[in-house]
Design a protein around this motif. Sequence first.
Motif, PDB file in Angstrom:
ATOM      1  N   THR A  74       0.869  -1.298   0.107  1.00  0.00           N
ATOM      2  CA  THR A  74      -0.048  -0.032  -0.022  1.00  0.00           C
ATOM      3  C   THR A  74       0.741   1.253   0.067  1.00  0.00           C
ATOM      4  N   GLY A  75       2.190   1.073   0.005  1.00  0.00           N
ATOM      5  CA  GLY A  75       2.964   2.278   0.236  1.00  0.00           C
ATOM      6  C   GLY A  75       2.881   3.062   1.417  1.00  0.00           C
ATOM      7  N   THR A  76       2.303   2.263   2.531  1.00  0.00           N
ATOM      8  CA  THR A  76       2.268   2.858   3.941  1.00  0.00           C
ATOM      9  C   THR A  76       3.265   2.227   4.783  1.00  0.00           C
ATOM     10  N   PRO A  77       3.960   3.065   5.577  1.00  0.00           N
ATOM     11  CA  PRO A  77       5.086   2.328   6.415  1.00  0.00           C
ATOM     12  C   PRO A  77       4.088   1.879   7.860  1.00  0.00           C
ATOM     13  N   SER A  78       4.724   0.741   8.291  1.00  0.00           N
ATOM     14  CA  SER A  78       3.913   0.020   9.487  1.00  0.00           C
ATOM     15  C   SER A  78       4.668   0.053  10.718  1.00  0.00           C
ATOM     16  N   PHE A  79       4.339   0.539  11.667  1.00  0.00           N
ATOM     17  CA  PHE A  79       4.914   0.440  13.094  1.00  0.00           C
ATOM     18  C   PHE A  79       5.320  -1.161  13.613  1.00  0.00           C
ATOM     19  N   TYR A  80       4.131  -1.920  13.066  1.00  0.00           N
ATOM     20  CA  TYR A  80       4.312  -3.314  13.667  1.00  0.00           C
ATOM     21  C   TYR A  80       4.300  -4.004  12.534  1.00  0.00           C
ATOM     22  N   PRO A  81       5.698  -4.500  12.239  1.00  0.00           N
ATOM     23  CA  PRO A  81       6.069  -5.565  11.349  1.00  0.00           C
ATOM     24  C   PRO A  81       5.087  -6.825  11.134  1.00  0.00           C
ATOM     25  N   GLU A  82       4.677  -7.401  12.377  1.00  0.00           N
ATOM     26  CA  GLU A  82       3.806  -8.448  12.284  1.00  0.00           C
ATOM     27  C   GLU A  82       3.019  -8.314  13.599  1.00  0.00           C
ATOM     28  N   VAL A  83       1.893  -9.055  13.471  1.00  0.00           N
ATOM     29  CA  VAL A  83       0.912  -9.179  14.656  1.00  0.00           C
ATOM     30  C   VAL A  83       0.709 -10.554  14.953  1.00  0.00           C
ATOM     31  N   SER A  84       1.174 -11.050  16.236  1.00  0.00           N
ATOM     32  CA  SER A  84       1.206 -12.378  16.770  1.00  0.00           C
ATOM     33  C   SER A  84      -0.218 -12.269  17.905  1.00  0.00           C
ATOM     34  N   ILE A  85      -0.972 -13.287  17.517  1.00  0.00           N
ATOM     35  CA  ILE A  85      -2.322 -13.369  18.427  1.00  0.00           C
ATOM     36  C   ILE A  85      -2.372 -14.933  18.916  1.00  0.00           C
ATOM     37  N   VAL A  86      -1.987 -15.173  20.312  1.00  0.00           N
ATOM     38  CA  VAL A  86      -1.969 -16.254  21.115  1.00  0.00           C
ATOM     39  C   VAL A  86      -3.154 -16.749  21.580  1.00  0.00           C
ATOM     40  N   PHE A  87      -3.802 -17.920  21.261  1.00  0.00           N
ATOM     41  CA  PHE A  87      -5.254 -18.038  21.904  1.00  0.00           C
ATOM     42  C   PHE A  87      -5.256 -19.558  22.517  1.00  0.00           C
ATOM     43  N   THR A  88      -6.297 -19.761  23.202  1.00  0.00           N
ATOM     44  CA  THR A  88      -6.423 -21.170  23.462  1.00  0.00           C
ATOM     45  C   THR A  88      -7.617 -21.898  22.877  1.00  0.00           C
ATOM     46  N   LEU A  89      -7.449 -22.852  22.113  1.00  0.00           N
ATOM     47  CA  LEU A  89      -8.503 -23.734  21.524  1.00  0.00           C
ATOM     48  C   LEU A  89      -9.034 -24.774  22.578  1.00  0.00           C
ATOM     49  N   ALA A  90      -9.990 -24.365  23.282  1.00  0.00           N
ATOM     50  CA  ALA A  90     -10.372 -25.547  24.164  1.00  0.00           C
ATOM     51  C   ALA A  90     -11.505 -26.245  23.905  1.00  0.00           C
ATOM     52  N   GLU A  91     -12.388 -25.815  22.991  1.00  0.00           N
ATOM     53  CA  GLU A  91     -13.377 -26.758  22.492  1.00  0.00           C
ATOM     54  C   GLU A  91     -13.178 -27.250  21.071  1.00  0.00           C
ATOM     55  N   GLU A  92     -12.741 -28.327  20.991  1.00  0.00           N
ATOM     56  CA  GLU A  92     -12.713 -28.998  19.792  1.00  0.00           C
ATOM     57  C   GLU A  92     -13.985 -28.968  18.723  1.00  0.00           C
ATOM     58  N   SER A  93     -15.071 -28.909  19.188  1.00  0.00           N
ATOM     59  CA  SER A  93     -16.221 -28.979  18.269  1.00  0.00           C
ATOM     60  C   SER A  93     -16.616 -27.513  17.976  1.00  0.00           C
ATOM     61  N   GLU A  94     -15.885 -26.346  18.341  1.00  0.00           N
ATOM     62  CA  GLU A  94     -16.272 -25.302  17.996  1.00  0.00           C
ATOM     63  C   GLU A  94     -15.375 -24.560  17.023  1.00  0.00           C
ATOM     64  N   HIS A  95     -15.715 -23.730  16.142  1.00  0.00           N
ATOM     65  CA  HIS A  95     -14.958 -22.939  15.272  1.00  0.00           C
ATOM     66  C   HIS A  95     -14.524 -21.779  15.929  1.00  0.00           C
ATOM     67  N   TYR A  96     -13.371 -21.466  15.557  1.00  0.00           N
ATOM     68  CA  TYR A  96     -12.515 -20.498  16.058  1.00  0.00           C
ATOM     69  C   TYR A  96     -12.124 -19.309  15.061  1.00  0.00           C
ATOM     70  N   HIS A  97     -12.563 -18.253  15.105  1.00  0.00           N
ATOM     71  CA  HIS A  97     -12.348 -17.052  14.097  1.00  0.00           C
ATOM     72  C   HIS A  97     -11.686 -16.066  14.752  1.00  0.00           C
ATOM     73  N   ILE A  98     -10.650 -15.588  14.236  1.00  0.00           N
ATOM     74  CA  ILE A  98      -9.747 -14.514  14.990  1.00  0.00           C
ATOM     75  C   ILE A  98      -9.587 -13.167  14.049  1.00  0.00           C
ATOM     76  N   PRO A  99     -10.421 -12.336  14.003  1.00  0.00           N
ATOM     77  CA  PRO A  99     -10.599 -11.016  13.082  1.00  0.00           C
ATOM     78  C   PRO A  99      -9.208  -9.991  13.811  1.00  0.00           C
ATOM     79  N   LEU A 100      -8.781  -9.316  12.926  1.00  0.00           N
ATOM     80  CA  LEU A 100      -7.901  -8.163  13.100  1.00  0.00           C
ATOM     81  C   LEU A 100      -8.304  -7.044  12.355  1.00  0.00           C
TER      82      LEU A 100
END
Length: 113
Positions: A74-100
């Motif tokens: 996009t030609g835009t400098p970014s302060f954060y070169p990456e974003v890492s989101i750590v989460f617990t997948l506790a319920e194997e029957s549920e879907h996990y959606h991680i929006p940013l």
Amino acid sequence: MTRSHVTSHVLDSTIGRPAEGVPLALDSLVDGEWMPVGTATTDADGRASELGPVALPAGIYRVTFDTAAYFSTTGTPSFYPEVSIVFTLAEESEHYHIPLLLSPFAYSTYRGS
């Protein structure tokens, strides 16, 4: 198309549009080490629906978004070169959606549906 157990949606809040072309990696924490599970790149709607397998065991996972790669297109400098989101997948029957919600100098996330 098969939907992964873990999916994501990235929105660029500076332009109010989906963030197309964001590389993502999904990792699992196994015996104290991060092990790769899958990768994807967001589509034109900012979605990553094929990030990994359709079923995962319970555990600790991490989604890493390569925001530097996205903002370089996009030609835009970014302060954060990456974003890492750590989460617990506790319920194997549920879907996990991680929006940013992303901008060059800030980001936020939540448990999506």
